[in-house]
Structures are given as C-alpha cells and as structure tokens.
Design a protein around this motif. Structure first.
Motif, PDB file in Angstrom:
ATOM      1  N   LYS A  24      11.627  41.733  48.715  1.00 28.55           N
ATOM      2  CA  LYS A  24      13.044  41.440  48.904  1.00 28.55           C
ATOM      3  C   LYS A  24      13.587  40.363  47.964  1.00 28.55           C
ATOM      4  CE  LYS A  24      13.853  43.211  53.528  1.00 28.55           C
ATOM      5  NZ  LYS A  24      14.471  42.931  54.848  1.00 28.55           N
ATOM      6  N   PRO A  25      12.867  39.265  47.735  1.00 27.94           N
ATOM      7  CA  PRO A  25      13.391  38.274  46.783  1.00 27.94           C
ATOM      8  C   PRO A  25      13.654  38.873  45.405  1.00 27.94           C
ATOM      9  CG  PRO A  25      11.633  37.304  48.079  1.00 27.94           C
ATOM     10  CD  PRO A  25      11.633  38.779  48.396  1.00 27.94           C
ATOM     11  N   ALA A  26      12.753  39.755  44.930  1.00 34.05           N
ATOM     12  CA  ALA A  26      12.940  40.376  43.615  1.00 34.05           C
ATOM     13  C   ALA A  26      14.149  41.299  43.613  1.00 34.05           C
ATOM     14  CB  ALA A  26      11.682  41.149  43.222  1.00 34.05           C
ATOM     15  N   VAL A  27      14.326  42.033  44.703  1.00 31.63           N
ATOM     16  CA  VAL A  27      15.458  42.942  44.796  1.00 31.63           C
ATOM     17  C   VAL A  27      16.768  42.161  44.857  1.00 31.63           C
ATOM     18  CG1 VAL A  27      16.542  44.749  46.188  1.00 31.63           C
ATOM     19  CG2 VAL A  27      14.068  44.728  45.910  1.00 31.63           C
ATOM     20  N   TYR A  28      16.804  41.128  45.690  1.00 31.17           N
ATOM     21  CA  TYR A  28      18.003  40.296  45.758  1.00 31.17           C
ATOM     22  C   TYR A  28      18.321  39.672  44.395  1.00 31.17           C
ATOM     23  CZ  TYR A  28      18.235  40.321  50.908  1.00 31.17           C
ATOM     24  OH  TYR A  28      18.360  40.681  52.226  1.00 31.17           O
ATOM     25  N   ASP A  29      17.267  39.176  43.738  1.00 31.87           N
ATOM     26  CA  ASP A  29      17.455  38.522  42.440  1.00 31.87           C
ATOM     27  C   ASP A  29      18.087  39.462  41.434  1.00 31.87           C
ATOM     28  OD1 ASP A  29      16.900  36.318  40.456  1.00 31.87           O
ATOM     29  OD2 ASP A  29      15.651  37.897  39.587  1.00 31.87           O
TER      30      ASP A  29
END
Length: 296
Positions: free
Chosen positions: A218-223
């Motif tokens: 999720k952090p990578a997708v949000y980023d």
C-alpha cells in the motif's frame, strides 16, 4: 527511475466504471451526470477535440498512465450462485445491470473518425460471440443504449457506466475512450474496448472481488498514485485500487487473473513481488461466465 518504470508498466491499465468514483455518487440523473458528460451533443462537441487534434497528440498520450477510474452508481455487484455450476465461480456481475436476453444494444458515437468507430464496434462484438446480445451502430442518439465519445472534454481516461445504468442517463455520454488514435495497436483496441464493453454489459472489475488476494504494497501504491500525473488523494486511491466489493453483495467469485476485466499489477505494487500481466483478450473463464449470464 522507479517512477519511469511504473509509468511504463501502468501504460496499459484500463479506465472503467464500476461502482465508485473520486468525483462522487451518480444517484440521480437530474442532479448528477457521469464525469466528462454534458447535457447535449452541442455542449459535448463544443468541448471535443477534432479527430486531427486527437490523433496528433499521440506522443503526449503515450506518456499518460492509463489507469482505472471508477464511477459511482447505485448498483451492487453480484455473481451467479455457487451451486449453479463451475462456471458460476468466475467473474463478477453487477446486480440490476443485466440487459434483457437477446437484446440488440444500439451504440451511438458522439465523435470520432470512421477508423476509431469501426475498431470499437469490431471489438465490442467479441462479447456477442459468447452471449445472446448484439451490437449495432445507430446515428440516432434518442434510440441509443450506449453513447461513446473519444476524449470528450479532453478526458484522457477510458471508462463506461455499468450495463443498464446507461438507461438512467439517456441524455449523457456513457463511455469514453481517451487514448485511441490512428497509431493505436489492435491489441490495445482489444484490451480496452473489450474491457469497457464488459462493464457496459454489467461486469465489474475482477481485482475488486472480495476473494481477490493481491498482496498490495500500500505505501508504494499510495506513493505512485498520489504523485503526478494522477495526483490522486489517498481516498481516491482507496476507491480505485483497494476497496473491494462487499461480501454480502457478492456470491461466490473465484479470482481470475487472466480475465479481461482484470488490469495489470506491476511487481513494485506487491509485497511479495508477484504481478499480473496485460490481458488483451477474453479468457476462457470470461467466455464461460458471460455465457451463463446471457444464455441461449
């Protein structure tokens, strides 16, 4: 470097319409209209680039990630009962959006060259090969069931309303193709058109099935999605990427990563490095499932 790679990976992602949108709910034709839609052809065409303009910005379009943008409707996703047969375990069908058996769906093109129109109707009919539905072109908007535009209001996304939801918005555009032009490859027409017309006959996104088990980082997708060119809010990322259909609205779906209704997932977006490639054509399960939804 990572950003460039992600853009390259996501260049084939599909824009569509399921049950959600960053722009808000589509609940009443009198109060809201689909994003990119105007109340009349005159207003639509006043904000539509010419075919020459659409086809001359190919280099620009090629740099735009083609990602899903869902649109709210009041419909709820559902599939056939588990006990029906093995076929019923594949796919996601949306409750209340099914066209009548044997329906001839009339497609009205708001704009677009003959080349683009012919490509769209050709690939739309891939669904007709496995259902009792038919697709024909009409020059009369008033009698149309599906209203297609190309890059209306400079909308570079591709999306469609779900099934009979299009009947609730007779005055409006119900489908948009934002990155097609004379340079587009046939496999890209296939990937995008078949996907969008899957929505137009009532199918939801495969990756939003409650039993889909994509190990999102999720952090990578949000980023990625909160940065340019998307510049989405975290809420928009949730709506378009993470929010699955609710279990009480869906009966027995078996995840099909090869479905035309599933868009690619690059390995950078998962915690275990798994990925889903580009799906350009109907999977065997797509064909069997839609034949169950619209049987002979």
């Amino acid at each position: 470097m990572r950003k460039r790679y992600l853009i390259a990976m996501l260049i084939a992602c599909m824009a569509s319409a399921c049950t959600k949108t960053p722009e808000g709910d589509i609940t009443s034709p009198s109060n809201n209209s689909p994003a990119g839609a105007d109340a009349s052809d005159q207003e639509l065409l006043a904000n539509t680039a010419s075919d020459e303009q659409n086809e001359s910005d190919f280099a620009t379009d090629d740099a735009i990630p083609k990602v899903c943008v869902d649109k709210f409707t009041s419909s709820q996703p559902i599939v056939l009962d588990e006990e029906d047969d093995e076929v019923s375990k594949k796919g996601v069908f949306v409750k209340g959006t099914k066209w009548p058996k044997g329906k001839t769906l009339k497609v009205y093109f708001i704009n677009g060259s003959d080349f683009l129109r012919n490509k769209v109707i050709f690939y739309a009919r891939k669904w007709a090969n496995h259902t009792t539905l038919h697709f024909v072109v009409t020059n009369k908007k008033s009698e149309s069931n599906i209203r297609v535009g190309f890059k209306i209001n400079k909308d570079h996304g591709s999306w469609s309303l779900l099934g009979t939801d299009a009947e609730k918005y007779k005055a409006y555009q119900t489908m948009n193709f934002g990155w097609f032009n004379k340079h587009t490859e046939d496999k890209e027409f296939s990937r995008t058109v078949v996907h969008e017309f899957g929505h137009a006959i009532g199918l939801g996104h495969e990756q939003l099935s409650p039993v889909a088990d994509i190990p999102w980082d999720k952090p990578a997708v949000y980023d990625y999605y909160t940065g340019p060119p998307n510049n989405w809010t975290r809420k928009q990322v949730d709506h378009n990427i993470f929010d699955k259909y609710k279990k009480h609205d869906v009966r027995n779906t078996k995840f099909d990563p090869e479905s035309i209704m599933q868009y690619p997932v690059p390995k950078e977006f998962t915690t275990d490095g798994s990925s889903i490639g580009y799906n350009y054509y109907l999977s065997d399960k797509d064909k069997k499932f839609i034949a169950r939804v619209y049987p002979d």
